[in-house]
Design a protein around this motif. Sequence first.
Motif, PDB file in Angstrom:
ATOM      1  N   LEU A  56       0.829  -1.194   0.000  1.00  0.00           N
ATOM      2  CA  LEU A  56       0.000   0.000   0.000  1.00  0.00           C
ATOM      3  C   LEU A  56       0.875   1.260   0.000  1.00  0.00           C
ATOM      4  CD1 LEU A  56      -3.118   0.633   0.242  1.00  0.00           C
ATOM      5  CD2 LEU A  56      -2.659   1.128   2.653  1.00  0.00           C
ATOM      6  N   LEU A  57       0.511   2.238  -0.851  1.00  0.00           N
ATOM      7  CA  LEU A  57       1.299   3.468  -0.969  1.00  0.00           C
ATOM      8  C   LEU A  57       0.675   4.656  -0.256  1.00  0.00           C
ATOM      9  CD1 LEU A  57       2.404   3.322  -4.722  1.00  0.00           C
ATOM     10  CD2 LEU A  57       3.696   2.646  -2.702  1.00  0.00           C
ATOM     11  N   SER A  58      -0.640   4.696  -0.134  1.00  0.00           N
ATOM     12  CA  SER A  58      -1.315   5.864   0.423  1.00  0.00           C
ATOM     13  C   SER A  58      -2.428   5.410   1.362  1.00  0.00           C
ATOM     14  CB  SER A  58      -1.888   6.725  -0.709  1.00  0.00           C
ATOM     15  OG  SER A  58      -2.687   7.762  -0.182  1.00  0.00           O
ATOM     16  N   LEU A  59      -2.462   6.026   2.571  1.00  0.00           N
ATOM     17  CA  LEU A  59      -3.494   5.689   3.554  1.00  0.00           C
ATOM     18  C   LEU A  59      -4.005   6.972   4.186  1.00  0.00           C
ATOM     19  CD1 LEU A  59      -5.144   3.750   5.334  1.00  0.00           C
ATOM     20  CD2 LEU A  59      -3.150   3.612   6.866  1.00  0.00           C
ATOM     21  N   SER A  60      -5.339   7.141   4.184  1.00  0.00           N
ATOM     22  CA  SER A  60      -5.969   8.291   4.813  1.00  0.00           C
ATOM     23  C   SER A  60      -6.966   7.797   5.851  1.00  0.00           C
ATOM     24  CB  SER A  60      -6.705   9.146   3.774  1.00  0.00           C
ATOM     25  OG  SER A  60      -5.788   9.608   2.791  1.00  0.00           O
ATOM     26  N   LEU A  61      -6.891   8.393   7.059  1.00  0.00           N
ATOM     27  CA  LEU A  61      -7.740   7.976   8.175  1.00  0.00           C
ATOM     28  C   LEU A  61      -8.540   9.184   8.642  1.00  0.00           C
ATOM     29  CD1 LEU A  61      -5.004   5.915  10.020  1.00  0.00           C
ATOM     30  CD2 LEU A  61      -6.961   4.969   8.798  1.00  0.00           C
ATOM     31  N   VAL A  62      -9.874   9.051   8.566  1.00  0.00           N
ATOM     32  CA  VAL A  62     -10.770  10.165   8.884  1.00  0.00           C
ATOM     33  C   VAL A  62     -11.747   9.721   9.975  1.00  0.00           C
ATOM     34  CG1 VAL A  62     -12.449  11.816   7.964  1.00  0.00           C
ATOM     35  CG2 VAL A  62     -10.611  10.941   6.485  1.00  0.00           C
ATOM     36  N   ARG A  63     -11.857  10.519  11.023  1.00  0.00           N
ATOM     37  CA  ARG A  63     -12.814  10.282  12.111  1.00  0.00           C
ATOM     38  C   ARG A  63     -12.771   8.851  12.627  1.00  0.00           C
ATOM     39  NH1 ARG A  63     -15.599  14.204   9.021  1.00  0.00           N
ATOM     40  NH2 ARG A  63     -16.569  12.662   7.648  1.00  0.00           N
ATOM     41  N   THR A  64     -11.586   8.381  12.947  1.00  0.00           N
ATOM     42  CA  THR A  64     -11.457   7.033  13.506  1.00  0.00           C
ATOM     43  C   THR A  64     -11.691   7.059  15.019  1.00  0.00           C
ATOM     44  OG1 THR A  64      -9.099   7.220  13.972  1.00  0.00           O
ATOM     45  CG2 THR A  64      -9.726   6.481  11.762  1.00  0.00           C
ATOM     46  N   GLY A  65     -11.787   5.883  15.607  1.00  0.00           N
ATOM     47  CA  GLY A  65     -11.954   5.774  17.056  1.00  0.00           C
ATOM     48  C   GLY A  65     -10.640   5.553  17.775  1.00  0.00           C
ATOM     49  N   VAL A  66      -9.514   5.763  17.096  1.00  0.00           N
ATOM     50  CA  VAL A  66      -8.188   5.554  17.693  1.00  0.00           C
ATOM     51  C   VAL A  66      -7.946   6.624  18.763  1.00  0.00           C
ATOM     52  CG1 VAL A  66      -5.721   5.454  17.251  1.00  0.00           C
ATOM     53  CG2 VAL A  66      -7.339   4.553  15.563  1.00  0.00           C
ATOM     54  N   THR A  67      -7.513   6.186  19.954  1.00  0.00           N
ATOM     55  CA  THR A  67      -7.281   7.136  21.051  1.00  0.00           C
ATOM     56  C   THR A  67      -5.827   7.590  21.134  1.00  0.00           C
ATOM     57  OG1 THR A  67      -6.940   5.296  22.592  1.00  0.00           O
ATOM     58  CG2 THR A  67      -9.180   6.197  22.412  1.00  0.00           C
ATOM     59  N   GLN A  68      -4.901   6.809  20.612  1.00  0.00           N
ATOM     60  CA  GLN A  68      -3.504   7.210  20.587  1.00  0.00           C
ATOM     61  C   GLN A  68      -2.754   6.401  19.538  1.00  0.00           C
ATOM     62  OE1 GLN A  68      -1.555   6.386  24.324  1.00  0.00           O
ATOM     63  NE2 GLN A  68      -2.588   4.433  24.582  1.00  0.00           N
ATOM     64  N   LEU A  69      -1.708   6.986  19.002  1.00  0.00           N
ATOM     65  CA  LEU A  69      -0.862   6.281  18.038  1.00  0.00           C
ATOM     66  C   LEU A  69       0.309   5.685  18.808  1.00  0.00           C
ATOM     67  CD1 LEU A  69      -0.755   8.639  14.923  1.00  0.00           C
ATOM     68  CD2 LEU A  69      -2.149   6.607  15.297  1.00  0.00           C
ATOM     69  N   LYS A  70       0.324   4.377  18.921  1.00  0.00           N
ATOM     70  CA  LYS A  70       1.357   3.706  19.697  1.00  0.00           C
ATOM     71  C   LYS A  70       2.560   3.366  18.822  1.00  0.00           C
ATOM     72  CE  LYS A  70      -1.935   1.649  22.944  1.00  0.00           C
ATOM     73  NZ  LYS A  70      -2.428   0.399  23.571  1.00  0.00           N
ATOM     74  N   ALA A  71       3.644   2.974  19.455  1.00  0.00           N
ATOM     75  CA  ALA A  71       4.864   2.605  18.733  1.00  0.00           C
ATOM     76  C   ALA A  71       4.578   1.459  17.767  1.00  0.00           C
ATOM     77  CB  ALA A  71       5.955   2.208  19.726  1.00  0.00           C
ATOM     78  N   GLY A  72       5.109   1.588  16.543  1.00  0.00           N
ATOM     79  CA  GLY A  72       4.979   0.525  15.559  1.00  0.00           C
ATOM     80  C   GLY A  72       3.583   0.348  14.998  1.00  0.00           C
ATOM     81  N   SER A  73       2.783   1.414  14.982  1.00  0.00           N
ATOM     82  CA  SER A  73       1.391   1.288  14.522  1.00  0.00           C
ATOM     83  C   SER A  73       1.272   0.907  13.052  1.00  0.00           C
ATOM     84  CB  SER A  73       0.648   2.614  14.754  1.00  0.00           C
ATOM     85  OG  SER A  73       0.483   2.869  16.134  1.00  0.00           O
ATOM     86  N   PHE A  74       2.327   1.135  12.256  1.00  0.00           N
ATOM     87  CA  PHE A  74       2.212   0.921  10.807  1.00  0.00           C
ATOM     88  C   PHE A  74       3.282  -0.045  10.281  1.00  0.00           C
ATOM     89  CE2 PHE A  74       0.589   5.069  11.952  1.00  0.00           C
ATOM     90  CZ  PHE A  74      -0.699   5.018  11.444  1.00  0.00           C
ATOM     91  N   LEU A  75       3.764  -0.913  11.130  1.00  0.00           N
ATOM     92  CA  LEU A  75       4.793  -1.867  10.706  1.00  0.00           C
ATOM     93  C   LEU A  75       4.294  -2.818   9.629  1.00  0.00           C
ATOM     94  CD1 LEU A  75       6.451  -2.757  14.147  1.00  0.00           C
ATOM     95  CD2 LEU A  75       7.459  -1.446  12.266  1.00  0.00           C
ATOM     96  N   ARG A  76       2.977  -3.031   9.548  1.00  0.00           N
ATOM     97  CA  ARG A  76       2.422  -3.981   8.566  1.00  0.00           C
ATOM     98  C   ARG A  76       2.361  -3.404   7.160  1.00  0.00           C
ATOM     99  NH1 ARG A  76      -0.488  -8.295  10.903  1.00  0.00           N
ATOM    100  NH2 ARG A  76      -0.583  -8.208  13.189  1.00  0.00           N
ATOM    101  N   ILE A  77       2.542  -2.080   7.011  1.00  0.00           N
ATOM    102  CA  ILE A  77       2.459  -1.465   5.666  1.00  0.00           C
ATOM    103  C   ILE A  77       3.697  -0.578   5.454  1.00  0.00           C
ATOM    104  CG2 ILE A  77       0.008  -1.568   5.117  1.00  0.00           C
ATOM    105  CD1 ILE A  77      -0.449   0.965   6.645  1.00  0.00           C
ATOM    106  N   PRO A  78       4.871  -1.170   5.317  1.00  0.00           N
ATOM    107  CA  PRO A  78       6.131  -0.410   5.254  1.00  0.00           C
ATOM    108  C   PRO A  78       6.346   0.367   3.968  1.00  0.00           C
ATOM    109  CG  PRO A  78       6.538  -2.730   4.853  1.00  0.00           C
ATOM    110  CD  PRO A  78       5.091  -2.634   5.232  1.00  0.00           C
ATOM    111  N   SER A  79       5.503   0.170   2.941  1.00  0.00           N
ATOM    112  CA  SER A  79       5.732   0.833   1.656  1.00  0.00           C
ATOM    113  C   SER A  79       5.029   2.174   1.533  1.00  0.00           C
ATOM    114  CB  SER A  79       5.276  -0.090   0.505  1.00  0.00           C
ATOM    115  OG  SER A  79       6.070  -1.261   0.467  1.00  0.00           O
TER     116      SER A  79
END
Length: 539
Positions: A56-79
């Motif tokens: 995946l090259l582009s990711l947009s997140l709008v009005r999510t229920g995430v309360t905090q961005l923790k360490a390694g939140s995007f390790l599954r999509i390194p590209s």
Amino acid sequence: MGGLGILLLLLAGAWAGLGVAWRPPKGKCAPRCSCSRDSALCEGSPDLPETFSRTLLSLSLVRTGVTQLKAGSFLRIPSLHLLLFTSNTFSVIEDDAFAGLSHLQYLFIEDNDIGAISKNALRGLRSLTHLSLANNHLETLPRFLFRGLETLTHVDLRGNPFQCDCRILWLLQWIPTVNASVGTGACAGPAALSHLQLRHLDPKTFKCRAIELSRFQTVKESALAAEPFSYHGEPHVVLAQPFAGRCLVLAWDYSLQHFQPKEELSASSVVSCKPLVLGSRLFVLAARLWGGSQLWAQPSPGLPLALTQALAPRQLLRPNDAELLWLEGQACFVVADASKAGSTTLLCREGPGFYPRQSLHAWHRDTDAEALELDGRPHLLLASVSQRPVLFHWSGGRFQRRTDIPEAEDVYATRHFQAGGEVFLCLTRYIGDSMVMRWDGSMFRLLQQLPSRGAHVFQPLSIARDQLAILGSDFAFSHVFLLEPNKKLLEPLQELGPPALVAPRAFAPVKVAGKHFLFAACFKGPTQIYQVQELDLSA
């Protein structure tokens, strides 16, 4: 068209710019997301989706229920090349939140509820060119947040309620050093800077260093004086302890990491223990109220101190202070005498002992002596209970009266310091206002008055890069002041008081093992040792 529809069109354009055609969602697209082969837009997701393709090259997140961005939140999509957050409710971004995104070029974190971002949150984003933290709730940014982001070309920080205090100083210093356009917005506080653009602030106006004194150690028994000295390259302190009847010598214990008694000299009713190091030998003058003043000396280097001389028994009837001074290369002591029948006496070394050289200021009941240099010549300042302080200068092998100090009645003691090539004087008054004066070439002129409540000591202290002064009090808190170099005035720094500090009589700075300490001799309590630490308010 609604705001989300506009956002989708913009993202479609962005994807086209990346060479990505819009395609209907495929198998690994998470719920509440719209996906193409290389891009995804998620609205209202309860958490961060984890089922995307690793390409995946582009990711947009709008009005999510995430309360905090923790360490390694995007390790599954390194590209990822582009990552966008908008209208989310998370308030904290942790260290290494974007770990593994070494190809990320665009990071937009806008219009969220973010109030804090960790100093290592952006670590590892070595390809980042565009960063936006606009329109969040950030009052400050951690120092070194942008460390390692050498590829940045655009940074947008607008729309945040920045508090323009010492915490933001590093940002003001960073902006001119980078080859990136930076949008900073305006200050939300403090009130004096409100609505002023960050780019218009002068970093030189920020005062972001502070000195703090914290209790380190207590030495039993009360004391009237504390005198630091260096012996064999090691710092020592000698305390005058009248109720214990001794001069107590302390030295630093490197194994225990505190000050330990090294030697004590029997001296009843002692008011001052004045050390003198001559070559490899140590001398201590013990000025005593009763029984006569004494000189202690080492019979030879390395041996304990021994009583060697009774000092001017007919002249020193009630000593109150002793000072060391050098006259024409000769070591001398001056002892201020507070009796009506005695006299302040200058004693200089002759052979094995110290003998009277001159009687000064008889009948004035002197309470304090201060040796200083003015206009390249030795001077002596005497304070007494009967008149204003009198200044003497050394001339023709004797001290001659030069002048007195105007506007200085009821002065108990005087201490001087130098700053910016000028000589200043701290005058202690028991009740009323203690004073700071400056030498103008002919006399001392009043600069500043500070309320005194039971003060016996107004002690200037040079510690590290700072000029401090402490005004003691028997009835209230003692006050620590810092000299403001530009104004040449003492500014309040800290209060010290009961139950630790009771009726202070002397302060003495000591540096050992790379640390700065302050001894506070107290008349109605044990001696307190404070550690002096430098604080960086911009951290």
